[in-house]
Design a protein around this motif. Structure first.
Motif, PDB file in Angstrom:
ATOM      1  N   LEU A 135       4.179 -12.564  -2.530  1.00 35.05           N
ATOM      2  CA  LEU A 135       2.936 -12.581  -1.762  1.00 35.05           C
ATOM      3  C   LEU A 135       3.176 -12.021  -0.363  1.00 35.05           C
ATOM      4  N   ALA A 136       4.274 -12.424   0.261  1.00 36.67           N
ATOM      5  CA  ALA A 136       4.604 -11.894   1.584  1.00 36.67           C
ATOM      6  C   ALA A 136       4.801 -10.383   1.525  1.00 36.67           C
ATOM      7  N   HIS A 137       5.464  -9.904   0.498  1.00 37.46           N
ATOM      8  CA  HIS A 137       5.714  -8.469   0.348  1.00 37.46           C
ATOM      9  C   HIS A 137       4.405  -7.698   0.182  1.00 37.46           C
ATOM     10  N   CYS A 138       3.543  -8.182  -0.691  1.00 37.56           N
ATOM     11  CA  CYS A 138       2.270  -7.492  -0.913  1.00 37.56           C
ATOM     12  C   CYS A 138       1.409  -7.536   0.346  1.00 37.56           C
ATOM     13  N   TYR A 139       1.471  -8.645   1.074  1.00 41.76           N
ATOM     14  CA  TYR A 139       0.701  -8.724   2.321  1.00 41.76           C
ATOM     15  C   TYR A 139       1.203  -7.708   3.340  1.00 41.76           C
ATOM     16  N   ARG A 140       2.517  -7.585   3.489  1.00 44.68           N
ATOM     17  CA  ARG A 140       3.049  -6.584   4.424  1.00 44.68           C
ATOM     18  C   ARG A 140       2.574  -5.181   4.035  1.00 44.68           C
ATOM     19  N   MET A 141       2.472  -4.945   2.742  1.00 41.38           N
ATOM     20  CA  MET A 141       2.100  -3.616   2.266  1.00 41.38           C
ATOM     21  C   MET A 141       0.622  -3.303   2.504  1.00 41.38           C
ATOM     22  N   VAL A 142      -0.266  -4.301   2.313  1.00 37.64           N
ATOM     23  CA  VAL A 142      -1.701  -3.997   2.357  1.00 37.64           C
ATOM     24  C   VAL A 142      -2.444  -4.629   3.529  1.00 37.64           C
ATOM     25  N   GLY A 143      -1.870  -5.664   4.175  1.00 34.38           N
ATOM     26  CA  GLY A 143      -2.470  -6.220   5.367  1.00 34.38           C
ATOM     27  C   GLY A 143      -3.695  -7.085   5.161  1.00 34.38           C
ATOM     28  N   ALA A 144      -3.886  -7.640   3.966  1.00 37.22           N
ATOM     29  CA  ALA A 144      -5.048  -8.494   3.708  1.00 37.22           C
ATOM     30  C   ALA A 144      -4.657  -9.570   2.704  1.00 37.22           C
ATOM     31  N   ILE A 145      -4.976 -10.823   3.024  1.00 34.36           N
ATOM     32  CA  ILE A 145      -4.518 -11.936   2.202  1.00 34.36           C
ATOM     33  C   ILE A 145      -5.157 -11.927   0.818  1.00 34.36           C
ATOM     34  N   HIS A 146      -6.484 -11.738   0.729  1.00 33.23           N
ATOM     35  CA  HIS A 146      -7.129 -11.806  -0.579  1.00 33.23           C
ATOM     36  C   HIS A 146      -6.647 -10.658  -1.475  1.00 33.23           C
ATOM     37  N   GLU A 147      -6.483  -9.485  -0.895  1.00 34.01           N
ATOM     38  CA  GLU A 147      -5.993  -8.349  -1.666  1.00 34.01           C
ATOM     39  C   GLU A 147      -4.546  -8.576  -2.096  1.00 34.01           C
ATOM     40  N   ALA A 148      -3.741  -9.148  -1.220  1.00 34.64           N
ATOM     41  CA  ALA A 148      -2.349  -9.435  -1.565  1.00 34.64           C
ATOM     42  C   ALA A 148      -2.270 -10.421  -2.733  1.00 34.64           C
ATOM     43  N   GLU A 149      -3.113 -11.439  -2.708  1.00 33.21           N
ATOM     44  CA  GLU A 149      -3.115 -12.408  -3.815  1.00 33.21           C
ATOM     45  C   GLU A 149      -3.492 -11.734  -5.126  1.00 33.21           C
ATOM     46  N   ASP A 150      -4.459 -10.828  -5.083  1.00 34.40           N
ATOM     47  CA  ASP A 150      -4.846 -10.093  -6.296  1.00 34.40           C
ATOM     48  C   ASP A 150      -3.697  -9.229  -6.804  1.00 34.40           C
ATOM     49  N   LEU A 151      -2.961  -8.616  -5.881  1.00 35.89           N
ATOM     50  CA  LEU A 151      -1.861  -7.742  -6.278  1.00 35.89           C
ATOM     51  C   LEU A 151      -0.698  -8.546  -6.857  1.00 35.89           C
TER      52      LEU A 151
END
Length: 334
Positions: A29-45
């Protein structure tokens, strides 16, 4: 010889998959958040990562570690999502600070920008029953760094994160991204150069757990709840900045920040209620604002940059949905 029932095989595979992959969910989750900059999108990814991993798990041959395999899937899920994606920004990433006369906040209504979102620290905190949980590099989640990362091309962003935050080797990074070692080395150098341009002057920060941080946070909350700009003078540094999404204008300097807040934001005592929390390894507040009917309703989240000499940055996110995302109720406790 009796053959195992297919459902038994599936159940065993499911148990094994959960055992192997679940310990990595928070760091993914931390990795995806760093990549996209949005919590809801990171959770989906992250969810998409686990779907792809489950489908491929039976064929996983353990030639690499389960962690490397998951990061390969997650990184490519992020890169796929970023293919036609506008990078997320903060107002300070759009240009120079506003220097004209005080004007009412004017939200961007064009839909031209995608705004960065904060990340609740609570989502990355392991439970007390998980003493062997993997440690996440929280320094790499600071809001200013995540904002800067969004200005890098996605491939460079991925290389920088894999090499410098997650400590994968050049060879492992090349394998994850399906590229050459030379491309990884070149991409890393360009990413470092660009990041240095975006963050030329590192700030001496204090941790959210530092008592000095709580003193600054309490002063900031009191200023809003009592509508007292003199309290802001006590906690904001002379070089403080103020920005808020979805507004394009941002402000630099304590005088400009307080002028804008006292003229248009603070309102009357009792108009604001703020509850302390943490986001991006920084002190933060969940905010409620009194509506025309006199009811305190969810407003958003503000993330503070705390230093030994005061608050040097305030980034507010006017998004009522963030209140629930941070685990807070729709009405503040009495």
């Amino acid at each position: 010889m009796t053959r195992a029932h297919p459902r038994a095989d599936t159940g065993a595979q499911n148990d094994s998959f959960v055992t192997d992959t679940e310990p990595h969910r928070r760091e993914l989750l931390a990795h995806c958040y760093r990549m996209v900059g949005a919590i809801h999108e990171a959770e989906d990814l992250v969810q998409e990562t686990y779907i792809r991993a489950w489908r491929a798990y039976r064929k996983f041959e353990h030639r690499s570690s389960i962690r490397t395999w998951l990061y390969a899937i997650a990184t490519n899920v992020c890169l796929d999502a970023l293919g036609d994606h506008r990078h997320r920004v903060l107002p300070s990433g759009l240009g120079d600070p506003y220097q004209g006369p005080a004007t009412p906040p004017d939200p961007d209504s064009t839909g031209e920008f995608s705004w960065l979102q904060p990340l609740p620290d609570a989502l990355l905190t392991p439970s007390a029953s998980d003493p062997e949980a993997l440690v996440i590099d929280r320094e790499s989640l600071r809001l200013a760094l995540v904002a800067s990362l969004q200005h890098l091309p996605p491939q460079q962003r991925a290389i920088l994160m894999l090499r410098e935050v997650l400590a994968f080797s050049t060879a492992e990074t090349a394998q994850i991204l399906g590229t050459t070692r030379a491309s990884v080395k070149s991409g890393l150098q360009r990413a470092r150069t660009r990041l240095a341009e975006l963050q030329p002057n590192p700030t001496d920060l204090i941790e959210p757990s530092d008592p000095r941080t709580r003193t600054l946070l309490d002063g900031y909350i009191a200023a809003f709840e009592h509508s007292d700009s003199t309290l802001l003078e006590q906690v904001l540094r002379a070089d403080a900045t103020l920005e808020a999404t979805p507004f394009k204008n941002w402000y630099a300097g304590r005088i400009a920040c307080i002028r804008q807040l006292s003229t248009y934001i603070l309102g009357n005592p009792g108009d604001w209620r703020m509850l302390p929390t943490r986001a991006n390894n920084q002190p933060a507040v969940v905010t409620y604002h009194r509506n025309a009917g006199g009811v305190l309703t969810p407003y958003g989240v503000a993330v503070l940059t705390a230093t030994p000499t005061g608050i040097t940055g305030v980034v507010a996110f006017q998004d009522p949905n963030l209140v629930a995302a941070f685990g807070f109720p729709p009405e503040p406790p009495h």
